[in-house]
Design a protein around this motif. Sequence first.
Motif, PDB file in Angstrom:
ATOM      1  N   VAL A 190      -6.256  -0.673   5.490  1.00  0.00           N
ATOM      2  CA  VAL A 190      -6.243   0.637   4.841  1.00  0.00           C
ATOM      3  C   VAL A 190      -4.994   0.795   3.984  1.00  0.00           C
ATOM      4  O   VAL A 190      -5.069   1.203   2.827  1.00  0.00           O
ATOM      5  CB  VAL A 190      -6.319   1.774   5.885  1.00  0.00           C
ATOM      6  N   GLY A 191      -3.821   0.480   4.521  1.00  0.00           N
ATOM      7  CA  GLY A 191      -2.574   0.627   3.786  1.00  0.00           C
ATOM      8  C   GLY A 191      -1.393   0.378   4.698  1.00  0.00           C
ATOM      9  O   GLY A 191      -1.540  -0.091   5.823  1.00  0.00           O
ATOM     10  N   GLU A 192      -0.218   0.713   4.190  1.00  0.00           N
ATOM     11  CA  GLU A 192       1.015   0.532   4.946  1.00  0.00           C
ATOM     12  C   GLU A 192       1.708   1.878   5.071  1.00  0.00           C
ATOM     13  O   GLU A 192       1.784   2.646   4.105  1.00  0.00           O
ATOM     14  CB  GLU A 192       1.926  -0.451   4.211  1.00  0.00           C
ATOM     15  N   ILE A 193       2.227   2.172   6.255  1.00  0.00           N
ATOM     16  CA  ILE A 193       2.884   3.459   6.491  1.00  0.00           C
ATOM     17  C   ILE A 193       4.210   3.510   5.738  1.00  0.00           C
ATOM     18  O   ILE A 193       5.060   2.647   5.904  1.00  0.00           O
ATOM     19  CB  ILE A 193       3.118   3.697   7.996  1.00  0.00           C
ATOM     20  N   GLU A 194       4.338   4.532   4.903  1.00  0.00           N
ATOM     21  CA  GLU A 194       5.565   4.739   4.133  1.00  0.00           C
ATOM     22  C   GLU A 194       6.390   5.876   4.707  1.00  0.00           C
ATOM     23  O   GLU A 194       7.607   5.903   4.591  1.00  0.00           O
ATOM     24  CB  GLU A 194       5.202   5.039   2.675  1.00  0.00           C
ATOM     25  N   ASP A 195       5.707   6.836   5.326  1.00  0.00           N
ATOM     26  CA  ASP A 195       6.398   7.999   5.874  1.00  0.00           C
ATOM     27  C   ASP A 195       5.459   8.685   6.860  1.00  0.00           C
ATOM     28  O   ASP A 195       4.299   8.317   6.969  1.00  0.00           O
ATOM     29  CB  ASP A 195       6.778   8.967   4.747  1.00  0.00           C
ATOM     30  N   GLY A 251       6.447   1.109   7.761  1.00  0.00           N
ATOM     31  CA  GLY A 251       6.308  -0.312   7.459  1.00  0.00           C
ATOM     32  C   GLY A 251       5.151  -0.981   8.181  1.00  0.00           C
ATOM     33  O   GLY A 251       4.765  -2.089   7.832  1.00  0.00           O
ATOM     34  N   ARG A 252       4.579  -0.315   9.169  1.00  0.00           N
ATOM     35  CA  ARG A 252       3.447  -0.926   9.883  1.00  0.00           C
ATOM     36  C   ARG A 252       2.182  -0.838   9.037  1.00  0.00           C
ATOM     37  O   ARG A 252       1.960   0.118   8.311  1.00  0.00           O
ATOM     38  CB  ARG A 252       3.199  -0.234  11.218  1.00  0.00           C
ATOM     39  N   GLU A 253       1.358  -1.859   9.173  1.00  0.00           N
ATOM     40  CA  GLU A 253       0.086  -1.873   8.473  1.00  0.00           C
ATOM     41  C   GLU A 253      -0.931  -1.054   9.250  1.00  0.00           C
ATOM     42  O   GLU A 253      -0.891  -0.990  10.478  1.00  0.00           O
ATOM     43  CB  GLU A 253      -0.404  -3.304   8.299  1.00  0.00           C
ATOM     44  N   VAL A 254      -1.850  -0.435   8.517  1.00  0.00           N
ATOM     45  CA  VAL A 254      -2.892   0.394   9.107  1.00  0.00           C
ATOM     46  C   VAL A 254      -4.241  -0.255   8.816  1.00  0.00           C
ATOM     47  O   VAL A 254      -4.527  -0.632   7.669  1.00  0.00           O
ATOM     48  CB  VAL A 254      -2.862   1.829   8.529  1.00  0.00           C
ATOM     49  N   TYR A 255      -5.049  -0.392   9.862  1.00  0.00           N
ATOM     50  CA  TYR A 255      -6.395  -0.961   9.756  1.00  0.00           C
ATOM     51  C   TYR A 255      -7.384  -0.016  10.397  1.00  0.00           C
ATOM     52  O   TYR A 255      -7.043   0.713  11.335  1.00  0.00           O
ATOM     53  CB  TYR A 255      -6.473  -2.308  10.496  1.00  0.00           C
ATOM     54  N   SER A 256      -8.634  -0.050   9.915  1.00  0.00           N
ATOM     55  CA  SER A 256      -9.686   0.679  10.618  1.00  0.00           C
ATOM     56  C   SER A 256      -9.994  -0.096  11.890  1.00  0.00           C
ATOM     57  O   SER A 256      -9.650  -1.274  12.007  1.00  0.00           O
ATOM     58  CB  SER A 256     -10.946   0.790   9.751  1.00  0.00           C
ATOM     59  N   ASN A 257     -10.652   0.555  12.841  1.00  0.00           N
ATOM     60  CA  ASN A 257     -10.979  -0.176  14.063  1.00  0.00           C
ATOM     61  C   ASN A 257     -12.064  -1.218  13.829  1.00  0.00           C
ATOM     62  O   ASN A 257     -12.405  -1.969  14.728  1.00  0.00           O
ATOM     63  CB  ASN A 257     -11.308   0.755  15.240  1.00  0.00           C
ATOM     64  N   ASN A 258     -12.576  -1.319  12.591  1.00  0.00           N
ATOM     65  CA  ASN A 258     -13.483  -2.403  12.201  1.00  0.00           C
ATOM     66  C   ASN A 258     -12.729  -3.550  11.542  1.00  0.00           C
ATOM     67  O   ASN A 258     -13.347  -4.505  11.077  1.00  0.00           O
ATOM     68  CB  ASN A 258     -14.553  -1.894  11.231  1.00  0.00           C
TER      69      ASN A 258
END
Length: 101
Positions: free
Chosen positions: A24-29, A13-20
């Motif tokens: 990117v997306g959301e963790i599903e698994d 459920g956490r969101e993923v971002y590049s370090n910029n």
Amino acid sequence: MNAVPQEITSLVGREVYSNNGVFVGEIEDVRLDLDARAVTGLALAELNHELFAGRVERNTGVILPYRWVRAVGDVVLVNDIIERLDTGTDEQEAEAGQSAQ
């Protein structure tokens, strides 16, 4: 300083971002190596379709190698390599496919 272990399910459920700062997306698994007791990849859904245009069809996900993760907090930061998936080995490392359901 030792990091406090977290439940693997807390990543979902956490969101993923590049370090910029690019979404990117959301963790599903998560992908696990049970023998090593380690997370080896993050299965993402709800992708930034501009970032993955022409590479991943809608309603599919990707698995990012966990070694790309820079930091885990309220959001997960990954290397900006995700923004440079033009050609070469980096493209091959991003495994496009159906996310685990």
